[in-house]
Write a protein that holds these residues in place. Structure first.
Motif, short mmCIF file in Angstrom:
data_model
loop_
_atom_site.label_atom_id
_atom_site.label_comp_id
_atom_site.label_asym_id
_atom_site.label_seq_id
_atom_site.Cartn_x
_atom_site.Cartn_y
_atom_site.Cartn_z
N LYS A 125 14.56 5.95 -5.86
CA LYS A 125 15.20 6.59 -7.01
C LYS A 125 14.59 6.10 -8.31
O LYS A 125 14.45 6.85 -9.28
CB LYS A 125 16.71 6.33 -6.99
N ASP A 126 14.24 4.79 -8.36
CA ASP A 126 13.53 4.23 -9.50
C ASP A 126 12.21 3.66 -9.00
O ASP A 126 12.11 2.47 -8.69
CB ASP A 126 14.39 3.15 -10.17
N TRP A 127 11.22 4.53 -8.90
CA TRP A 127 9.93 4.12 -8.32
C TRP A 127 9.26 3.05 -9.16
O TRP A 127 8.66 2.11 -8.64
CB TRP A 127 9.02 5.33 -8.18
N ARG A 128 9.35 3.15 -10.47
CA ARG A 128 8.72 2.16 -11.35
C ARG A 128 9.29 0.77 -11.08
O ARG A 128 8.54 -0.20 -10.95
CB ARG A 128 8.92 2.55 -12.81
N VAL A 152 7.19 -2.60 -9.68
CA VAL A 152 7.16 -3.87 -10.42
C VAL A 152 7.70 -5.01 -9.55
O VAL A 152 7.10 -6.09 -9.47
CB VAL A 152 7.97 -3.74 -11.73
N ASN A 153 8.82 -4.78 -8.88
CA ASN A 153 9.42 -5.82 -8.05
C ASN A 153 8.55 -6.16 -6.85
O ASN A 153 8.43 -7.33 -6.46
CB ASN A 153 10.80 -5.39 -7.58
N THR A 154 7.94 -5.14 -6.25
CA THR A 154 7.11 -5.39 -5.07
C THR A 154 5.86 -6.18 -5.44
O THR A 154 5.46 -7.11 -4.73
CB THR A 154 6.71 -4.06 -4.40
N LEU A 211 0.83 -1.20 0.00
CA LEU A 211 0.00 0.00 0.00
C LEU A 211 0.86 1.25 0.00
O LEU A 211 0.57 2.23 -0.70
CB LEU A 211 -0.93 0.00 1.21
N ASN A 212 1.95 1.23 0.76
CA ASN A 212 2.82 2.40 0.80
C ASN A 212 3.48 2.68 -0.55
O ASN A 212 3.58 3.83 -0.98
CB ASN A 212 3.91 2.21 1.87
N VAL A 213 3.93 1.63 -1.22
CA VAL A 213 4.62 1.82 -2.49
C VAL A 213 3.73 2.52 -3.51
O VAL A 213 4.20 3.36 -4.28
CB VAL A 213 5.11 0.45 -3.03
#
Length: 276
Positions: A163-166, A170-172, A150-152
């Protein structure tokens, strides 16, 4: 077999494989992204009708040989292949309970003793069950909830913190899907997915890709408002005393600016605790 989830997974992963990747010719105009159903059926050695029944959830008992062939055709990695077998009913899932997840007190004591290493304990649905002092300081910018997923997506701080939110999203999501596939009938997982489907178009787009990938060794870069940029190595460990829980540990390379920033963050956290 969870037929809808199984069919969704096949369709999504089929769309991510191009004919070139599997040595098929690309002639004429294609109406679909990735492989056609008949192309997957040919690669696997199935009739087109049988493969269509798999995707539609009308065939509920594929053999392990068929699943292995599908995994090869769709070029699934180890985690995605395990996920395929789980949702097909060939791997044991966690039987969840309505009771709150418990924190092993010995594990909590161990976490608190790691003064220079940010550490999180994640539950089956990526709820943060425990964190040590340095981890609390690292994740201080987040105020939306105590759930990592939820935080992400929903915390206002997330796009500037990563730094790389995208890549982080995707990883999360890929890790969360793997956890969800291992937990049977977990209402907390279902609630989080439903909430994010309604609140985040970015989540919907990534979720429908059906990537499944467990947390593994990784390098993440954060932009912290108190100490600036930190590049940290991450390791995730399954908690044997509580199946489904994960211990996530971050550390900086010794002698780097990130290590100095992490030390400063620890000093700030210690000072804040002393004042309070």
């Amino acid at each position: 077999m969870a037929s809808m989830e199984f069919g969704d997974f096949l369709r999504a992963r089929r769309a991510q494989v191009t004919p070139d990747q599997v040595g098929l010719p690309t002639t004429g105009r294609r109406r679909v992204a990735g492989l056609r159903r008949e192309e997957v059926a040919a690669l696997v050695g199935l009739s087109v009708d049988y493969y269509i029944r798999l995707e539609q959830g009308r065939e509920r008992h594929p053999s392990t040989q068929v699943l292995s062939s599908i995994a090869d055709a769709l070029q699934l990695d180890h985690d995605a292949c395990q996920h395929l077998f789980r949702i097909a009913g060939f791997a044991p899932g966690l039987r969840t309970s309505a009771r709150p997840e418990r924190i092993d007190p010995d594990l909590r004591q161990l976490m608190d003793g790691w003064l220079h290493t940010p550490t999180l304990l994640l539950g089956r649905a990526y709820d943060v069950l425990a964190r040590n002092r340095l981890s609390a300081a690292l994740w201080r910018p987040f105020t939306h909830s105590d759930n990592l997923l939820l935080n992400v997506f929903l915390d206002d701080a997330a796009p500037s913190f990563y730094k790389d939110w995208r890549a982080a999203t995707v990883n999360t999501v890929a890790g969360f899907r793997t956890a969800a596939g291992a937990a049977l009938d977990d209402s907390r997982i279902e609630d989080i997915v439903a909430h994010l489907r309604a609140a985040s178009p970015e989540f919907v787009e990534i979720w429908e890709r059906n990537d499944a990938r467990g947390k593994a060794a990784d390098i993440k870069t954060f932009i912290h408002p108190d100490v600036g940029e930190l590049t940290l190595r991450m390791q995730a460990f399954d908690v044997r005393s509580a199946p489904g829980q994960q211990l996530v540990v971050y550390h900086a390379e010794p002698g780097t600016s990130s290590a100095r920033a992490l030390d400063l963050l620890g000093s700030l956290a210690a000072t804040a605790d002393a004042v309070s």
